[in-house]
Motif scaffolding. Structure first.
Motif, PDB file in Angstrom:
ATOM      1  N   UNK A  54       5.416  14.542  16.692  1.00 45.15           N
ATOM      2  CA  UNK A  54       4.885  15.250  17.861  1.00 45.15           C
ATOM      3  C   UNK A  54       5.627  14.828  19.120  1.00 45.15           C
ATOM      4  N   UNK A  55       5.847  13.534  19.286  1.00 45.27           N
ATOM      5  CA  UNK A  55       6.544  13.068  20.480  1.00 45.27           C
ATOM      6  C   UNK A  55       8.004  13.508  20.476  1.00 45.27           C
ATOM      7  N   UNK A  56       8.613  13.562  19.311  1.00 44.82           N
ATOM      8  CA  UNK A  56       9.992  14.025  19.214  1.00 44.82           C
ATOM      9  C   UNK A  56      10.088  15.517  19.559  1.00 44.82           C
ATOM     10  N   UNK A  57       9.093  16.280  19.167  1.00 43.99           N
ATOM     11  CA  UNK A  57       9.078  17.709  19.479  1.00 43.99           C
ATOM     12  C   UNK A  57       8.877  17.941  20.974  1.00 43.99           C
ATOM     13  N   UNK A  58       8.014  17.146  21.593  1.00 40.50           N
ATOM     14  CA  UNK A  58       7.807  17.278  23.030  1.00 40.50           C
ATOM     15  C   UNK A  58       9.063  16.906  23.796  1.00 40.50           C
ATOM     16  N   UNK A  59       9.770  15.904  23.320  1.00 39.89           N
ATOM     17  CA  UNK A  59      10.982  15.469  23.992  1.00 39.89           C
ATOM     18  C   UNK A  59      12.061  16.552  23.933  1.00 39.89           C
ATOM     19  N   UNK A  60      12.091  17.319  22.841  1.00 44.77           N
ATOM     20  CA  UNK A  60      13.126  18.352  22.725  1.00 44.77           C
ATOM     21  C   UNK A  60      12.801  19.581  23.573  1.00 44.77           C
ATOM     22  N   UNK A  61      11.539  19.794  23.947  1.00 42.14           N
ATOM     23  CA  UNK A  61      11.176  20.942  24.776  1.00 42.14           C
ATOM     24  C   UNK A  61      11.300  20.656  26.264  1.00 42.14           C
ATOM     25  N   UNK A  62      11.549  19.445  26.640  1.00 40.17           N
ATOM     26  CA  UNK A  62      11.631  19.070  28.045  1.00 40.17           C
ATOM     27  C   UNK A  62      12.926  19.598  28.652  1.00 40.17           C
ATOM     28  N   UNK A  63      12.804  20.210  29.818  1.00 43.95           N
ATOM     29  CA  UNK A  63      13.995  20.676  30.526  1.00 43.95           C
ATOM     30  C   UNK A  63      14.139  19.887  31.812  1.00 43.95           C
ATOM     31  N   UNK A  64      15.370  19.703  32.217  1.00 45.96           N
ATOM     32  CA  UNK A  64      15.655  18.968  33.443  1.00 45.96           C
ATOM     33  C   UNK A  64      16.358  19.920  34.407  1.00 45.96           C
ATOM     34  N   UNK A  65      15.878  19.930  35.622  1.00 45.29           N
ATOM     35  CA  UNK A  65      16.470  20.776  36.651  1.00 45.29           C
ATOM     36  C   UNK A  65      17.098  19.861  37.699  1.00 45.29           C
ATOM     37  N   UNK A  66      18.347  20.143  37.998  1.00 40.72           N
ATOM     38  CA  UNK A  66      19.054  19.345  38.982  1.00 40.72           C
ATOM     39  C   UNK A  66      19.167  20.181  40.257  1.00 40.72           C
TER      40      UNK A  66
END
Length: 71
Positions: A54-66
């Motif tokens: 579950x934590x690995x799946x959440x980490x892959x859905x995270x987007x970073x905006x610069x």
């Protein structure tokens, strides 16, 4: 706890639960119920794998905006 530790706990839990080691030391067997310890290791291992996935799946859905600000 990662997936590897979860698999390790499942294996240890199944070994204890299925009584693979028949000659368990009497000093430990008198204090600890080996079958209960096997169930605990099995459940903690399964929960560890589920939480790691579950934590690995959440980490892959995270987007970073610069945001860039040019002066």
């Amino acid at each position: 706890m990662g997936i590897g530790v979860g698999i390790f706990l499942i294996v240890i839990g199944l070994i204890l639960l299925l009584d693979v080691i028949e000659d368990f030391p009497d000093a430990i067997a008198d204090v600890i119920d080996v079958e209960t310890l096997g169930w605990i290791c099995l459940i903690v291992g399964i929960l560890g794998i589920v939480l790691a996935l579950v934590m690995n799946r959440q980490r892959s859905r995270t987007t970073h905006i610069q945001e860039r600000r040019d002066i």
